[in-house]
Design an enzyme around this catalytic site. Structure first.
Site, PDB file in Angstrom:
ATOM      1  CG  HIS A   1      -4.617   0.857  -8.820  1.00 56.29           C
ATOM      2  ND1 HIS A   1      -5.926   0.769  -8.415  1.00 56.29           N
ATOM      3  CD2 HIS A   1      -3.986   1.634  -7.907  1.00 56.29           C
ATOM      4  CE1 HIS A   1      -6.077   1.482  -7.320  1.00 56.29           C
ATOM      5  NE2 HIS A   1      -4.911   2.008  -6.978  1.00 56.29           N
TER       6      HIS A   1
ATOM      7  CG  HIS B   1      -2.038   0.909   1.268  1.00 58.76           C
ATOM      8  ND1 HIS B   1      -2.352   1.743   0.237  1.00 58.76           N
ATOM      9  CD2 HIS B   1      -2.928   1.201   2.255  1.00 58.76           C
ATOM     10  CE1 HIS B   1      -3.364   2.510   0.578  1.00 58.76           C
ATOM     11  NE2 HIS B   1      -3.743   2.202   1.800  1.00 58.76           N
TER      12      HIS B   1
ATOM     13  CG  ASP C   1       2.795   4.256  -4.946  1.00 58.11           C
ATOM     14  OD1 ASP C   1       2.868   5.293  -4.277  1.00 58.11           O
ATOM     15  OD2 ASP C   1       2.021   3.325  -4.681  1.00 58.11           O
TER      16      ASP C   1
HETATM   17  N1  ACO Z   1       4.207  -6.306 -12.853  1.00 64.89           N
HETATM   18  C1  ACO Z   1       4.060  -7.447 -13.566  1.00 64.89           C
HETATM   19  N2  ACO Z   1       2.922  -8.152 -13.640  1.00 64.89           N
HETATM   20  C2  ACO Z   1       1.887  -7.677 -12.911  1.00 64.89           C
HETATM   21  C3  ACO Z   1       1.963  -6.506 -12.150  1.00 64.89           C
HETATM   22  C4  ACO Z   1       3.173  -5.805 -12.138  1.00 64.89           C
HETATM   23  N3  ACO Z   1       3.323  -4.685 -11.435  1.00 64.89           N
HETATM   24  N4  ACO Z   1       0.767  -6.274 -11.542  1.00 64.89           N
HETATM   25  C5  ACO Z   1      -0.031  -7.277 -11.927  1.00 64.89           C
HETATM   26  N5  ACO Z   1       0.635  -8.132 -12.761  1.00 64.89           N
HETATM   27  C6  ACO Z   1       0.101  -9.299 -13.446  1.00 64.89           C
HETATM   28  C7  ACO Z   1      -0.048 -10.485 -12.484  1.00 64.89           C
HETATM   29  O1  ACO Z   1       1.115 -11.280 -12.499  1.00 64.89           O
HETATM   30  C8  ACO Z   1      -1.253 -11.177 -13.061  1.00 64.89           C
HETATM   31  O2  ACO Z   1      -0.823 -11.892 -14.219  1.00 64.89           O
HETATM   32  P1  ACO Z   1      -1.461 -13.346 -14.560  1.00 64.89           P
HETATM   33  O3  ACO Z   1      -2.910 -13.057 -14.831  1.00 64.89           O
HETATM   34  O4  ACO Z   1      -0.696 -13.823 -15.721  1.00 64.89           O
HETATM   35  O5  ACO Z   1      -1.268 -14.165 -13.318  1.00 64.89           O
HETATM   36  C9  ACO Z   1      -2.139 -10.044 -13.548  1.00 64.89           C
HETATM   37  O6  ACO Z   1      -1.228  -8.966 -13.844  1.00 64.89           O
HETATM   38  C10 ACO Z   1      -3.168  -9.577 -12.513  1.00 64.89           C
HETATM   39  O7  ACO Z   1      -2.487  -9.294 -11.277  1.00 64.89           O
HETATM   40  P2  ACO Z   1      -3.161  -9.345  -9.830  1.00 64.89           P
HETATM   41  O8  ACO Z   1      -2.094  -9.540  -8.817  1.00 64.89           O
HETATM   42  O9  ACO Z   1      -4.300 -10.310  -9.860  1.00 64.89           O
HETATM   43  O10 ACO Z   1      -3.770  -7.886  -9.725  1.00 64.89           O
HETATM   44  P3  ACO Z   1      -4.288  -7.173  -8.396  1.00 64.89           P
HETATM   45  O11 ACO Z   1      -5.375  -6.290  -8.809  1.00 64.89           O
HETATM   46  O12 ACO Z   1      -4.574  -8.164  -7.324  1.00 64.89           O
HETATM   47  O13 ACO Z   1      -3.010  -6.362  -7.912  1.00 64.89           O
HETATM   48  C11 ACO Z   1      -1.462  -4.667  -7.441  1.00 64.89           C
HETATM   49  C12 ACO Z   1      -2.871  -5.000  -7.942  1.00 64.89           C
HETATM   50  C13 ACO Z   1      -1.232  -5.289  -6.061  1.00 64.89           C
HETATM   51  C14 ACO Z   1      -1.321  -3.148  -7.302  1.00 64.89           C
HETATM   52  C15 ACO Z   1      -0.420  -5.208  -8.457  1.00 64.89           C
HETATM   53  O14 ACO Z   1      -0.641  -4.661  -9.742  1.00 64.89           O
HETATM   54  C16 ACO Z   1       1.016  -4.998  -8.012  1.00 64.89           C
HETATM   55  O15 ACO Z   1       1.552  -5.822  -7.267  1.00 64.89           O
HETATM   56  N6  ACO Z   1       1.683  -3.875  -8.471  1.00 64.89           N
HETATM   57  C17 ACO Z   1       3.006  -3.564  -8.066  1.00 64.89           C
HETATM   58  C18 ACO Z   1       2.999  -2.910  -6.664  1.00 64.89           C
HETATM   59  C19 ACO Z   1       2.432  -1.506  -6.694  1.00 64.89           C
HETATM   60  O16 ACO Z   1       2.767  -0.693  -7.546  1.00 64.89           O
HETATM   61  N7  ACO Z   1       1.549  -1.190  -5.716  1.00 64.89           N
HETATM   62  C20 ACO Z   1       0.962   0.155  -5.570  1.00 64.89           C
HETATM   63  C21 ACO Z   1      -0.503   0.135  -5.729  1.00 64.89           C
HETATM   64  S1  ACO Z   1      -1.153   1.791  -5.672  1.00 64.89           S
HETATM   65  C22 ACO Z   1      -1.308   2.189  -4.009  1.00 64.89           C
HETATM   66  O17 ACO Z   1      -1.456   1.380  -3.125  1.00 64.89           O
HETATM   67  C23 ACO Z   1      -1.225   3.581  -3.626  1.00 64.89           C
END
Ligand code: ACO
Length: 422
Positions: free
Chosen positions: A302, A263, A358
């Site tokens: 996101h 987060h 971010d």
């Molecule tokens: N890099 C590479 N692949 C990704 C990323 C990423 N940053 N984010 C999602 N994916 C991929 C996953 O591997 C998944 O692929 P698959 O379907 O082949 O398995 C698909 O995209 C969906 O991902 P989920 O994890 O199901 O998406 P979710 O909505 O649960 O996650 C999250 C959202 C946690 C923000 C995620 O995108 C992530 O981990 N991002 C990086 C961390 C980040 O930037 N967090 C800040 C969020 S903004 C905030 O809190 C202010």
């Protein structure tokens, strides 16, 4: 009914038609047909926990509005303090209302001497500033016993003012302690953001004069971070608030939720990632390793935004203004290259992964001189107004205590075995 769904209970053949209101169906309606039946929704991905009139977010279209006002207009024309007023009151202030709000916030920036002397200075020398902030916010509840009177409008308002006003003071104090510098008292002749910068950076000068471009940039970042509807920390605020705990305790819980790397810690992860990549030439190989499943591209993706995060667009512009003053953050070129490649790569395009808030905020904070440990603290300062707006709304809604169901997957009943026989 055109906008409705029909649920049929195949055990009895009974069915019920439920209207779709604001894109969802009411649990109160379907439980009439299926009493006692519940839905499994880990992470509350498909569950609306409350009604809210504070922030509108359309992740498909990349829209974010506070109380109906587009984030782009607020970032360009407003100030953090005005936005905080808007979130709490629901309307933009008149000149008179704003002056009185500013005065109240300004004159509540001081913290009780014992919060600093007995409490903050009791931490270990290398305490993380966010850990200090979480604890200090909780400790405030012991200084304001009237905070328990949450249904008294006067008392409620007083705590809202105190929390918004004291957050930068606690944040500055946590930083100064963690680097061994003396505490800087608030300077009530400065505005909200310049005062915070003074409490961060003042050394021996009689009055700290913040660079106006940097103070303005930080104010814009505060506006962008002030609220984001039912995110993890706001949900924590609502969960704790629903038990009718005082607002300091609820805010401490929200701050604790923000402390987590998923987060409020994501911008730190971005800086670490960019530092590890090291140079533009290494970007394609890094992208390939992410696609092969070795880690994530930090600052991308996101839960709700499936298009470009509108806040990231504004931050990218703000970064240019900041770098004019501070000099370019050397990691910027790597970030731009990463974004460039990712936005045209099938892996990221098909998963609708775009830069989030971010991706660039850490670069700005770093260029302004903030240590990485302060990044979640910088997030908590403005988000406090959002948390409090939700807390107030929740109390006005007279909502139920949050108490979800669970899917039990544990052991079947079994008899206790004496220790000697295990
Ligand atoms: N890099 C590479 N692949 C990704 C990323 C990423 N940053 N984010 C999602 N994916 C991929 C996953 O591997 C998944 O692929 P698959 O379907 O082949 O398995 C698909 O995209 C969906 O991902 P989920 O994890 O199901 O998406 P979710 O909505 O649960 O996650 C999250 C959202 C946690 C923000 C995620 O995108 C992530 O981990 N991002 C990086 C961390 C980040 O930037 N967090 C800040 C969020 S903004 C905030 O809190 C202010």
């Amino acid at each position: 009914m055109a906008e409705s769904i029909t649920i049929t209970d195949n055990r009895t053949g009974d069915s019920i038609e439920i209207p779709i209101v604001n894109g969802g169906v009411s649990a109160a309606e379907w439980t009439k047909l299926l009493p006692g039946l519940w839905f499994f929704d880990a992470g509350l991905v498909s569950t609306a926990m409350c009604e809210s009139a504070i922030t509108y977010l359309d992740g498909e279209a990349g829209i974010l509005r506070y109380r109906g006002y587009p984030i782009e207009q607020l970032a360009e024309k407003s100030s953090y303090l005005e936005v905080a007023y808007l979130l709490i009151h629901g309307e933009l202030p008149t000149t008179e209302q704003y002056e009185s709000w500013k005065h109240e916030i300004t004159y509540h920036t001081f913290i009780h001497e014992n919060v600093r002397k007995r409490f903050l200075e009791g931490f270990h020398y290398d305490a993380h500033p966010m850990g200090m902030l979480v604890s200090a916010v909780a400790a405030l509840s012991t200084f304001y016993l009237d905070a328990k009177d949450i249904f008294n409008p006067e008392s409620r308002y007083k705590q809202i003012i105190r929390l918004i006003a004291k957050m930068p003071t606690l944040a500055g104090a946590a930083h100064r302690f963690s680097v061994g510098m003396p505490f800087v008292y608030p300077d009530n002749s400065l505005d909200f953001t310049a005062n915070f910068l003074s409490m961060m950076w003042k050394v021996a000068e009689p009055r700290f004069e913040a660079n106006p471009v940097l103070a303005k940039a930080l104010d814009v970042l505060f506006i962008l971070h002030a609220d984001h509807e039912q995110n993890c920390s706001t949900t924590a605020m609502r969960v704790v608030g629903s038990s009718h705990a005082d607002p300091y305790s609820a805010c401490a819980a929200a701050s604790a939720a923000l402390y987590g790397p998923r987060h409020g810690g994501a911008n730190e992860a971005v800086i670490r990632m960019l530092t590890e990549i090291g140079s533009i030439e290494n970007v394609p190989a890094f992208i390939e390793s992410v696609k092969a499943g070795h880690g994530r591209l930090q600052g991308f993706g996101h839960r709700v935004y499936k298009s470009y995060d509108p806040r990231a667009k504004i931050i990218k512009r703000t970064a240019d203004e900041v770098f004019e003053v501070t000099g370019k953050n050397p990691l910027l070129d790597i970030a731009l290259k990463l974004e460039d490649i990712a936005l045209s790569d099938e892996y990221f395009v098909s998963r609708r992964l775009y830069p989030n808030v971010d991706f660039y905020s850490g670069l700005i904070y770093q260029a302004m001189g903030f240590p990485m440990e302060m990044f979640p603290v910088l997030f908590a300062i403005p988000r406090t107004s959002g948390w409090l707006a939700h807390w107030q709304e929740l109390l006005d809604q007279d909502s139920k205590i949050v108490r979800p169901r669970q899917l039990y997957v544990g052991a079947e009943p079994r008899d206790y075995v004496a220790m000697a026989a295990r």
